[in-house]
Scaffold this motif. Structure first.
Motif, PDB file in Angstrom:
ATOM      1  N   LEU A  54       0.713  -1.273  -0.187  1.00 22.19           N
ATOM      2  CA  LEU A  54      -0.109  -0.009  -0.452  1.00 22.19           C
ATOM      3  C   LEU A  54       0.861   1.017  -0.041  1.00 22.19           C
ATOM      4  O   LEU A  54       0.508   2.411  -0.215  1.00 22.19           O
ATOM      5  N   LYS A  55       2.109   0.878   0.282  1.00 24.02           N
ATOM      6  CA  LYS A  55       3.000   2.193  -0.001  1.00 24.02           C
ATOM      7  C   LYS A  55       2.759   2.784  -1.663  1.00 24.02           C
ATOM      8  O   LYS A  55       3.393   4.353  -1.349  1.00 24.02           O
ATOM      9  N   HIS A  56       2.415   2.209  -2.510  1.00 25.75           N
ATOM     10  CA  HIS A  56       1.701   3.305  -3.836  1.00 25.75           C
ATOM     11  C   HIS A  56       0.806   3.813  -3.755  1.00 25.75           C
ATOM     12  O   HIS A  56       0.542   4.065  -5.101  1.00 25.75           O
ATOM     13  N   VAL A  57      -0.135   4.079  -2.690  1.00 28.26           N
ATOM     14  CA  VAL A  57      -1.780   4.443  -3.034  1.00 28.26           C
ATOM     15  C   VAL A  57      -1.051   6.283  -3.239  1.00 28.26           C
ATOM     16  O   VAL A  57      -0.217   7.038  -3.238  1.00 28.26           O
ATOM     17  N   GLN A  58      -2.200   6.393  -3.822  1.00 27.35           N
ATOM     18  CA  GLN A  58      -2.045   7.848  -5.530  1.00 27.35           C
ATOM     19  C   GLN A  58      -3.531   8.564  -3.720  1.00 27.35           C
ATOM     20  O   GLN A  58      -4.359   8.094  -3.998  1.00 27.35           O
ATOM     21  N   LYS A  59      -3.003   9.464  -3.643  1.00 25.96           N
ATOM     22  CA  LYS A  59      -4.084  10.770  -2.962  1.00 25.96           C
ATOM     23  C   LYS A  59      -4.950  11.329  -4.738  1.00 25.96           C
ATOM     24  O   LYS A  59      -4.119  12.012  -5.433  1.00 25.96           O
ATOM     25  N   VAL A  60      -6.339  10.880  -4.343  1.00 30.56           N
ATOM     26  CA  VAL A  60      -6.977  11.807  -5.207  1.00 30.56           C
ATOM     27  C   VAL A  60      -8.474  12.496  -5.043  1.00 30.56           C
ATOM     28  O   VAL A  60      -9.048  12.592  -3.692  1.00 30.56           O
ATOM     29  N   GLY A  61      -8.612  13.388  -5.591  1.00 24.33           N
ATOM     30  CA  GLY A  61      -9.515  14.332  -5.630  1.00 24.33           C
ATOM     31  C   GLY A  61      -9.297  15.563  -4.725  1.00 24.33           C
ATOM     32  O   GLY A  61      -8.287  15.884  -4.819  1.00 24.33           O
ATOM     33  N   ALA A  62     -10.589  16.252  -3.811  1.00 23.91           N
ATOM     34  CA  ALA A  62      -9.813  17.074  -3.204  1.00 23.91           C
ATOM     35  C   ALA A  62      -9.219  16.450  -1.942  1.00 23.91           C
ATOM     36  O   ALA A  62      -9.048  15.577  -1.334  1.00 23.91           O
ATOM     37  N   GLN A  63      -8.801  17.176  -1.715  1.00 28.91           N
ATOM     38  CA  GLN A  63      -7.860  18.154  -0.043  1.00 28.91           C
ATOM     39  C   GLN A  63      -8.203  18.066   0.363  1.00 28.91           C
ATOM     40  O   GLN A  63      -8.613  19.523   0.149  1.00 28.91           O
ATOM     41  N   ASN A  64      -7.671  18.107   1.799  1.00 27.24           N
ATOM     42  CA  ASN A  64      -7.759  19.342   2.796  1.00 27.24           C
ATOM     43  C   ASN A  64      -8.755  18.579   3.297  1.00 27.24           C
ATOM     44  O   ASN A  64      -9.692  19.580   4.005  1.00 27.24           O
ATOM     45  N   ILE A  65      -9.850  17.464   2.823  1.00 23.36           N
ATOM     46  CA  ILE A  65     -11.273  17.063   3.574  1.00 23.36           C
ATOM     47  C   ILE A  65     -10.565  16.310   4.768  1.00 23.36           C
ATOM     48  O   ILE A  65     -10.431  15.416   5.241  1.00 23.36           O
ATOM     49  N   PRO A  66     -11.829  16.419   5.793  1.00 23.67           N
ATOM     50  CA  PRO A  66     -11.580  16.071   7.163  1.00 23.67           C
ATOM     51  C   PRO A  66     -12.191  14.320   7.651  1.00 23.67           C
ATOM     52  O   PRO A  66     -13.492  14.060   7.299  1.00 23.67           O
ATOM     53  N   GLY A  67     -11.398  13.880   7.201  1.00 22.71           N
ATOM     54  CA  GLY A  67     -12.542  12.032   7.883  1.00 22.71           C
ATOM     55  C   GLY A  67     -13.281  11.666   6.164  1.00 22.71           C
ATOM     56  O   GLY A  67     -14.319  11.291   6.657  1.00 22.71           O
ATOM     57  N   PRO A  68     -12.586  11.326   5.202  1.00 18.42           N
ATOM     58  CA  PRO A  68     -13.460  11.139   4.318  1.00 18.42           C
ATOM     59  C   PRO A  68     -14.000   9.495   3.963  1.00 18.42           C
ATOM     60  O   PRO A  68     -13.114   8.563   3.556  1.00 18.42           O
ATOM     61  N   GLU A  69     -14.304   8.959   5.294  1.00 17.79           N
ATOM     62  CA  GLU A  69     -14.727   7.497   4.805  1.00 17.79           C
ATOM     63  C   GLU A  69     -15.783   6.873   3.982  1.00 17.79           C
ATOM     64  O   GLU A  69     -15.222   5.997   3.746  1.00 17.79           O
ATOM     65  N   ALA A  70     -16.751   6.494   4.075  1.00 24.54           N
ATOM     66  CA  ALA A  70     -17.827   6.679   3.177  1.00 24.54           C
ATOM     67  C   ALA A  70     -17.511   7.104   1.592  1.00 24.54           C
ATOM     68  O   ALA A  70     -16.403   8.217   1.229  1.00 24.54           O
ATOM     69  N   LEU A  71     -17.671   5.896   0.899  1.00 21.33           N
ATOM     70  CA  LEU A  71     -17.560   6.531  -0.539  1.00 21.33           C
ATOM     71  C   LEU A  71     -17.719   5.957  -1.136  1.00 21.33           C
ATOM     72  O   LEU A  71     -18.028   4.711  -1.455  1.00 21.33           O
ATOM     73  N   VAL A  72     -18.318   6.452  -2.847  1.00 20.06           N
ATOM     74  CA  VAL A  72     -19.491   5.440  -4.038  1.00 20.06           C
ATOM     75  C   VAL A  72     -19.150   6.322  -5.491  1.00 20.06           C
ATOM     76  O   VAL A  72     -18.589   7.778  -5.384  1.00 20.06           O
ATOM     77  N   LEU A  73     -19.280   6.114  -5.486  1.00 22.11           N
ATOM     78  CA  LEU A  73     -18.853   7.022  -7.803  1.00 22.11           C
ATOM     79  C   LEU A  73     -20.047   6.274  -7.680  1.00 22.11           C
ATOM     80  O   LEU A  73     -20.825   5.791  -8.667  1.00 22.11           O
ATOM     81  N   ASP A  74     -20.015   7.839  -8.909  1.00 19.30           N
ATOM     82  CA  ASP A  74     -22.045   7.562  -9.009  1.00 19.30           C
ATOM     83  C   ASP A  74     -21.546   7.514 -10.505  1.00 19.30           C
ATOM     84  O   ASP A  74     -21.036   7.405 -11.048  1.00 19.30           O
TER      85      ASP A  74
END
Length: 366
Positions: A54-74
């Motif tokens: 998991l060292k190769h994960v890429q941060k995506v989307g908006a940054q500096n958002i507090p605690g984005p736990e849930a996620l779905v792709l519309d």
């Protein structure tokens, strides 16, 4: 002879007595239940051997958002997530733009898209909610069998849009009290089913150890629910000869399972909040010591190991992917993992961005 050393020793003695009294006598609502956890599996070798995939994960989307736990792709390929401040936001994976869809005034922890376009939300404070196309929030459920929802955690909707299956992590403890609930081990979590046609909520399973992530299996024959406090995933059968019964899908996980997802074909993804805590397991048979632990956690940070950890499981509960990263600056804690297209997307209860890993890397054992 100076009396100063004597006064300092006296003061130190009083402070030690005060700390001991606090740890032993401070009132607490937690009433730990005696239990015997299975021996934790090895992280040194075997199926859960440590790695840095998991060292190769890429941060995506908006940054500096507090605690984005849930996620779905519309349907437009945009990521929808719920934040610590109650906002439900939408962002493009390849852009840092952010759109606020609503604010629940609570803590959205789980999300699922209904076939009619509504976003169904498991809010840890507000209960089971729905957000329609006009961005209007509606409360669907706040109780089951006369017992209020204490900690609504995750949700999944069936293909026909008839039912929402969701978890109430604890009917005794609320959002932010996950530590107390897990330490108590009171088995007050529930797996629930909401009927969209009748507006009713029924209990499918109770006496669960902090009911967390929820996922429907192949052909919707069963629904899985994570039991964070027992390091396992339980299965409730919806169809066939075993309909209405339940069993274990996988037991003795190496960490605390959080959210759970199914790719619709052959894989489940389990996000592990952290590896097992040896102290928590060692104190399992000593309720009084666990009370001391709860009191200590009132003034010291939770001893949570900051390690990224995700497992992939096949439909028989066999581990087919073991993804970890314990290096400094890792993306953790990972509390959601969902497969969309060629990517494994990751969410976090406390991190400040979403992330993703190429699916081929997630599935490649090299």
């Amino acid at each position: 002879m100076s009396t100063r050393p004597k006064k300092l020793r006296h003061l130190l003695f009083v402070l030690v007595l005060a700390v001991i009294a606090f740890l032993l006598l401070m009132p607490t609502k937690v009433q730990p239940v005696n239990w015997t956890p299975p021996k934790a599996p090895s992280l040194k070798d075997g199926v859960y051997a440590e790695n840095q995939r998991l060292k190769h994960v890429q941060k995506v989307g908006a940054q500096n958002i507090p605690g984005p736990e849930a996620l779905v792709l519309d349907a437009q390929g945009l990521l929808i997530s719920g934040l610590h401040d109650g906002r439900i936001i939408r962002t493009a994976p390849d852009s840092q733009t952010l759109e606020v869809l609503a604010n629940t005034g609570g803590r959205p922890l789980g999300m699922a898209l209904h076939p009619d376009g509504r976003l169904i939300i498991a809010d840890g404070i507000k209960g089971l909610l729905a957000l329609d196309g006009a961005r209007q929030l509606t409360t669907l459920s706040t109780s089951a069998n006369g017992v209020p929802l204490g900690f609504t955690d995750d949700v999944v909707v069936d293909a026909e849009g008839r039912y929402a299956y969701f978890s109430d992590a604890s009917s005794r403890w609320g959002y932010g009290q996950d530590g107390e609930a897990v330490i108590e081990h009171g088995a007050d979590g529930r797996l629930l089913r909401y009927d969209f046609s009748h507006g009713t909520t029924e209990v499918l399973l109770d006496h669960l150890q902090f009911a967390n992530g929820v996922a429907l299996g192949p052909d919707e024959n069963y629904v899985l629910v994570n039991e964070t406090g027992a390091y396992r995933i339980s299965r409730y059968w919806l169809k066939g000869e075993r309909s209405g019964s339940h069993d274990l899908f996988i037991d003795n996980l190496p960490g605390l399972p959080d959210n759970l997802s199914f790719n619709g074909h052959e894989r489940f993804w389990v996000a592990l909040y952290s590896p097992r805590n040896p102290l928590l397991d060692a104190f399992a048979g000593y309720p009084s010591l666990r009370k001391v632990m709860v009191r200590a956690l009132m003034v010291v940070p939770k001893p949570v190991e900051r390690k990224a950890f995700v497992l992939g499981l096949d439909t028989e509960g066999k581990v087919i992917a073991n993804l970890q990263d314990g290096s400094a600056g890792n993306y953790s804690p990972i509390t959601t993992a969902r497969e969309y297209g060629n990517w494994l997307y990751l969410g976090s209860l406390t991190n400040t961005s979403l992330a993703r890993l190429p699916l081929k890397l997630a599935l490649n054992a090299e």
